[in-house]
Design an enzyme around this catalytic site. Structure first.
Site, PDB file in Angstrom:
ATOM      1  CB  ALA A 122       0.707   4.503   3.968  1.00 13.26           C
ATOM      2  CE  LYS A 123       5.671   4.633   0.485  1.00 13.85           C
ATOM      3  NZ  LYS A 123       5.438   5.476  -0.705  1.00 13.85           N
ATOM      4  CG  ASP A 124       1.040  -3.036   4.324  1.00 15.67           C
ATOM      5  OD1 ASP A 124       2.266  -3.084   4.097  1.00 15.67           O
ATOM      6  OD2 ASP A 124       0.523  -3.454   5.373  1.00 15.67           O
ATOM      7  CB  ALA A 170       2.961  -3.539  -1.686  1.00 10.48           C
ATOM      8  CB  THR A 214       7.704   0.679  -1.000  1.00 15.83           C
ATOM      9  OG1 THR A 214       7.113   1.960  -0.819  1.00 15.83           O
ATOM     10  CG2 THR A 214       7.077   0.016  -2.221  1.00 15.83           C
TER      11      THR A 214
END
Length: 344
Positions: free
Chosen positions: A47-49, A52, A79
């Site tokens: 999910a951190k895409d 970022a 992340t």
């Protein structure tokens, strides 16, 4: 008629629009319908895409980030991987300070993506100069031409999910979602998604997941940070020993805490029963969903979406390692050839 080549310009086009997958076997004893929002389908497998890409492109638009600059961040791994991936494509340098609680798999992946990695002790206070928060701040302060993402205190973290994850879930469930279960770390995922869902339907229940050893649940309930709650724990990317401003506690209805063991076993159960090879926090969110069910949170008409943050490949040396699981006392060594046997 001549066909055109069908291809994306780069993998950043594959961020977002992750699928919902119905959970049958692991929720068969629970009332309601349960769906996993599988964030491992993002380009960088987490999910951190979303944050970022959103934060970096926002910095570019503001002129804060220019060609040749360096991006600095504090991360438990995911992340950092997403930032390193975006940096590689856009041509930025990347320096990451990482907690030593992060799996060796994650740390190796960060370096493979071209990032410079500083591994810092996890079991120190947030304001200790050795902490990964303070190390990142120091690097940024001393390095000209650098920006510090600072996901824990960056409103763009929350905004990324308000603009993407929330609308996706609303559309995928045709507005029928009644409950959203999500882990809380920096708080960006649960807060941004919840803000959107609550705007669409204020009756949707936002159910958060915390870890034993973290201060978030008690802070939500009392408004106070209890340092006596803080102690080491194994789950990565879940809970905190400080209060991130990226967390909007006002949109969260309830918290429950899960143990390291229960979360690890639940993650392995998702793989063994549903074929979903996901990370430690995905196990945590499944375990929390079961705990909420025991508390009477769901009924036969409930439509529950649980957010599964990342892929299992980042935990091969931890929850998917028989040796590690035995060392933690999480599994019976006599049953290692049958994963279902030791799922409690």
């Amino acid at each position: 008629m001549k066909k055109e080549i069908q291809a994306y310009d780069n993998i950043l086009s594959l961020v977002g629009n992750t699928p919902l997958v119905k959970l049958d076997k692991v929720t068969k004893d629970l009332q309601g319908q349960f769906y996993a929002k599988v964030e491992a389908f993002n380009a960088g497998h987490s999910a951190k895409d979303r944050i970022a890409l959103h934060i970096i492109e926002a910095a570019e638009k503001k002129g804060i980030l220019k060609p040749g600059d360096t991006i600095v961040e504090t991360t438990s791994g995911n992340t950092g991987f997403s930032i390193a991936m975006v940096s590689a494509i856009k041509g930025y340098k990347c320096i990451l300070s990482v907690s030593d609680k992060s799996s060796p798999d994650k740390i190796d992946m960060l370096r493979a993506m071209g990032a410079t990695v500083y591994v810092c002790p996890a079991n120190v206070a947030a304001d200790d100069p050795r902490s990964y928060y303070e190390v990142a701040k120091k690097i940024h302060k001393e390095l000209p031409g650098s920006i510090y993402i600072n996901q824990y205190f960056n409103e763009l973290n929350t905004q990324a999910h308000y603009l993407s994850t929330g609308p996706e879930i609303w559309e995928q469930t045709a507005g029928k979602i009644t409950h959203f279960v999500c882990c809380s770390g920096t708080g960006g995922t649960i807060s941004g998604t919840a803000q959107y869902l609550k705007e669409m339907n204020p009756n949707i229940q936002i159910l958060a997941v915390d870890a034993y050893g973290s201060v978030l649940k008690k802070y939500h309930e009392t408004g106070e940070v209890d340092p006596n709650e803080i102690h080491p724990y194994k789950i990565e990317g879940l809970g905190k020993n400080l209060i991130p401003t990226a967390t909007d506690f006002s949109v969260i209805d309830k918290f429950t805490k899960v143990t390291d063991k229960d979360a690890a076993l639940a993650a392995r159960e998702l793989a063994a029963k549903e074929g979903l090879f996901l990370g430690y926090t995905s196990g945590a969110v499944l375990q929390a969903t079961r705990q909420y069910a025991l508390q009477g949170e769901f009924d036969k008409d409930s439509v529950v979406v649980v957010l599964c943050p990342d892929h299992g490949s980042r935990y091969m040396s931890k929850i998917y390692s028989e040796t590690w699981m035995q060392e933690q006392g999480f599994i019976d060594p006599d049953n290692i050839n049958n994963p279902i046997n030791y799922i409690k």
